[in-house]
Scaffold this active site. Structure first.
Site, PDB file in Angstrom:
ATOM      1  N   CYS A  85    -133.090  91.952 -88.548  1.00  0.00           N
ATOM      2  CA  CYS A  85    -132.841  92.261 -87.137  1.00  0.00           C
ATOM      3  C   CYS A  85    -134.082  91.906 -86.304  1.00  0.00           C
ATOM      4  CB  CYS A  85    -132.399  93.709 -86.961  1.00  0.00           C
ATOM      5  SG  CYS A  85    -131.622  94.019 -85.345  1.00  0.00           S
ATOM      6  N   HIS A 195    -127.632  93.194 -90.166  1.00  0.00           N
ATOM      7  CA  HIS A 195    -128.158  94.226 -91.054  1.00  0.00           C
ATOM      8  C   HIS A 195    -127.437  94.159 -92.393  1.00  0.00           C
ATOM      9  CE1 HIS A 195    -130.623  96.644 -88.218  1.00  0.00           C
ATOM     10  NE2 HIS A 195    -129.769  96.194 -87.313  1.00  0.00           N
ATOM     11  N   GLU A 197    -128.122  95.774 -94.990  1.00  0.00           N
ATOM     12  CA  GLU A 197    -128.052  97.131 -95.539  1.00  0.00           C
ATOM     13  C   GLU A 197    -126.910  97.946 -94.942  1.00  0.00           C
ATOM     14  OE1 GLU A 197    -130.516  97.800 -91.835  1.00  0.00           O
ATOM     15  OE2 GLU A 197    -130.060  96.168 -93.216  1.00  0.00           O
TER      16      GLU A 197
END
Length: 214
Positions: A85, A195, A197
């Site tokens: 990001c 992202h 994750e």
């Protein structure tokens, strides 16, 4: 990966979702530590640099924690770094937010600018067009979706590699209102605007691919 878990430091400089990154990396088999300790950040197999918030504020925080120096030293030694990001955005030459220009790490030429789209921020799931022979996106379906949350992006890629013996960076694109850079793979330096994750199975697959390069 071999039987040994690769070690990854999630660099903690106050501007990232370090806990979610830690959980995602541990889930796919990494030995993860959240720290800003210089020695640990330098010696880990991989360094993940997260980032949320404003470009200029992230750069101030990174410099205060000597993260700019650590990233530079790791890359000089061909040691892997992954930016996520705003952690990707600060790898570029500069960022412009609300008319204020700030210097980035200048690993790549380019400017992080406001995204021109009917709806901003770009928040939610989107597909990407991976670079040819991408290692990060290897094995993922063409309709794999990743989670984005951002209002700024790199809308032009300008780096040219004059030496034919050198492999040019692999650039992955996506579109929200206009095309922009979604990921870059450049030797030991990799980065994603989205992202991983927070991107479910597709994100876990991408992180596994990254660990396999460590």
């Amino acid at each position: 990966m071999s039987g040994r878990k690769p070690s990854v430091v999630v660099f903690d400089y106050g501007f990232g979702n370090v806990r979610s990154a830690e959980r995602a990396l541990a889930h796919v088999g990494a030995d993860v530590e959240i720290t800003s300790d210089y020695e640990r950040a330098m010696t880990a197999d991989g360094l993940l640099v997260p980032g949320v918030g404003a470009f200029a504020a992230c750069m101030r925080g990174l410099r205060a924690a000597r993260g700019d120096w650590i990233v530079g030293r790791r890359l000089a030694g061909s040691r892997p770094v992954l930016g996520i990001c705003v952690g990707m955005q600060i790898l570029f030459e500069r960022g412009i937010e609300h008319g204020v220009e700030a210097e980035g790490l200048d690993e790549w030429p380019g400017t992080v600018e406001p995204l021109k789209a009917p709806v901003v921020p770009h928040m939610g799931w989107n597909t990407v067009t991976p670079a040819e022979d991408s290692a990060l996106f290897a094995g993922l379906d063409a309709d794999a979706r990743f989670y984005f949350v951002h209002s700024y992006a790199v809308r032009e890629w300008s780096l040219e590699v004059a030496n034919p013996a050198m492999r040019p960076p692999q650039v992955t694109w996506t579109t929200h209102g206009e095309p922009f850079v979604a990921a870059v793979e450049n030797g030991p330096l990799r980065a994603t605007q989205f992202h991983p994750e927070k991107s479910g199975d597709a994100g876990a697959h991408l992180l596994t691919n990254w660990l396999d390069t460590l």
